[in-house]
Design an enzyme around this catalytic site. Structure first.
Site, mmCIF file in Angstrom:
data_model
loop_
_atom_site.group_PDB
_atom_site.id
_atom_site.type_symbol
_atom_site.label_atom_id
_atom_site.label_comp_id
_atom_site.label_asym_id
_atom_site.label_seq_id
_atom_site.Cartn_x
_atom_site.Cartn_y
_atom_site.Cartn_z
ATOM 1 N N CYS A 1 -0.928 11.073 -2.607
ATOM 2 C CA CYS A 1 0.055 10.559 -1.126
ATOM 3 C C CYS A 1 -0.516 11.721 0.239
ATOM 4 O O CYS A 1 -0.254 13.040 0.411
ATOM 5 C CB CYS A 1 1.293 11.309 -1.872
ATOM 6 S SG CYS A 1 2.200 11.170 -0.330
ATOM 7 N N CYS B 1 4.379 6.428 -4.029
ATOM 8 C CA CYS B 1 6.003 6.830 -4.198
ATOM 9 C C CYS B 1 6.911 6.579 -4.943
ATOM 10 O O CYS B 1 7.591 6.070 -4.759
ATOM 11 C CB CYS B 1 6.280 7.351 -2.458
ATOM 12 S SG CYS B 1 8.142 8.934 -2.731
ATOM 13 N N GLU C 1 11.863 -11.502 5.668
ATOM 14 C CA GLU C 1 12.992 -10.109 5.412
ATOM 15 C C GLU C 1 14.094 -10.574 4.338
ATOM 16 O O GLU C 1 14.655 -9.764 2.937
ATOM 17 C CB GLU C 1 13.971 -9.508 6.671
ATOM 18 C CG GLU C 1 12.911 -8.901 7.334
ATOM 19 C CD GLU C 1 12.317 -7.358 6.859
ATOM 20 O OE1 GLU C 1 13.083 -6.892 5.331
ATOM 21 O OE2 GLU C 1 10.563 -6.708 7.094
ATOM 22 N N CYS D 1 1.933 12.130 -6.460
ATOM 23 C CA CYS D 1 1.880 13.079 -5.377
ATOM 24 C C CYS D 1 0.732 13.761 -5.084
ATOM 25 O O CYS D 1 0.257 13.738 -3.841
ATOM 26 C CB CYS D 1 2.226 13.684 -5.690
ATOM 27 S SG CYS D 1 5.163 13.822 -5.871
HETATM 28 S S1 SF4 Z 1 4.790 13.628 -1.819
HETATM 29 FE FE1 SF4 Z 1 4.500 11.247 -1.574
HETATM 30 S S2 SF4 Z 1 4.263 10.636 -3.314
HETATM 31 FE FE2 SF4 Z 1 5.139 12.462 -3.887
HETATM 32 S S3 SF4 Z 1 7.850 12.846 -4.128
HETATM 33 FE FE3 SF4 Z 1 6.761 13.465 -1.921
HETATM 34 S S4 SF4 Z 1 6.025 11.618 -0.495
HETATM 35 FE FE4 SF4 Z 1 6.529 10.857 -3.033
#
Ligand code: SF4
Length: 294
Positions: free
Chosen positions: A194, A185, A33, A191
């Site tokens: 994601c 992200c 860490e 996205c």
């Molecule tokens: S959909 Fe996923 S990659 Fe897009 S902003 Fe939300 S958490 Fe982040």
């Protein structure tokens, strides 16, 4: 399926295989860490392996001198963290390993993030360490803030209990968030790929192209920089330490021109001496007459 369960499924298939994730040893987790606070994951793997070879246990580290620790930390920067680690090891050898987040937090050199990380990863406690990566993912996911800031941590922490699963591998959720932050992200998130996109409050903003991605998502830290110098003092202090470490002993008058090709004795003499004094006060180097050594 809850968002955390979806995230954990994704993590099982896509998570990075990192050596400090294969242990619950608080010593190893603390070392990783602290190294990860300043250095990229791929580089930390090698430093982590070498450090554990040199200091495999709390006891080995507790017995190390300042010079031993500074030699072993070479290449990582922020050398005060290495000495703080050794001091933590000395405390733990005397008093035992802390058993709660609050007890970790009482140790000098351990902040809220590290205390929570140790509790989650070494002791499987249900807690969430918030660093800039987890802040970015959860600030977006929970509140739709494209670029969350430190001040948003309170809101994120209030929602932690609802986000973390009550059973199973809740202690893997932070690791899964680190990986999502590193792979998907990111500052300019992907996205469409994601696993959280269906329930994320920021997904539509990013997918519709309504978010301007700034060059820097966090302001540059304010660091002292001597007039006319290219870098902040921290860089030149690092050079002084490297010089002493590599030469074994150096004459004070030679330090200025060794650390800066544009050294000007009239303009820079006091500045270099102030940096040397700070390194001496911090226990990084020793000064004897006009010589510096570890
Ligand atoms: S959909 Fe996923 S990659 Fe897009 S902003 Fe939300 S958490 Fe982040």
């Amino acid at each position: 399926m809850t968002p955390a369960a979806t995230l954990l499924n994704w993590y099982r298939r896509n998570g990075r295989n990192l050596p400090w994730r294969r242990t619950r040893d608080p010593y190893r987790i603390l070392i990783s860490e602290i190294m990860l606070q300043q250095t990229q994951v791929d580089r930390v793997k090698e430093f982590y392996r070498r450090w554990l070879k040199t200091f495999p246990t709390w006891k080995n580290l507790a017995e190390a001198s300042n010079a031993d620790v500074i030699h072993a930390w070479a290449g990582l920067g922020y050398n005060r963290r290495a000495l703080a680690l050794r001091d933590i090891a000395r405390h733990i050898v005397q008093a035992g390993v802390p058993q709660s987040e609050e007890a970790w937090l009482r140790l000098k050199g351990i902040g809220p993030y590290t205390a929570a990380a140790l509790s989650a990863f070494a002791q499987k406690k249900r807690t969430l360490p918030i660093d800039t990566n987890i802040r970015r993912v959860l600030g977006r996911f929970l509140f739709g803030i494209p670029f969350p800031e430190l001040k948003d941590d309170k809101r994120i922490l209030k929602r932690t209990d609802g986000f973390l699963p009550r059973r199973g591998h809740y202690y893997d959720v932070p690791q899964a968030l680190f990986d999502l932050a590193a792979m998907i992200c990111t500052k300019d998130p992907n996205c469409a790929r994601c696993p959280l996109r269906h329930t994320c409050k920021a997904a539509n903003k990013f997918l519709s192209g309504r978010v301007n991605i700034p060059k820097r998502s966090t302001p540059a830290p304010q660091e002292h920089r001597h007039e006319g110098k290219k870098y902040p003092d921290r860089i030149y202090r690092g050079r002084i330490l490297k010089l002493v470490r590599e030469t074994g002993s150096v004459t004070i008058e030679n330090v200025g021109k060794e650390i800066d090709p544009h050294y000007d004795v009239k303009q820079d003499h006091e500045w270099v001496h102030a940096m040397i004094e700070r390194l001496v006060t911090d226990g990084m180097i020793k000064k004897k007459k006009n010589k510096l050594s570890l």
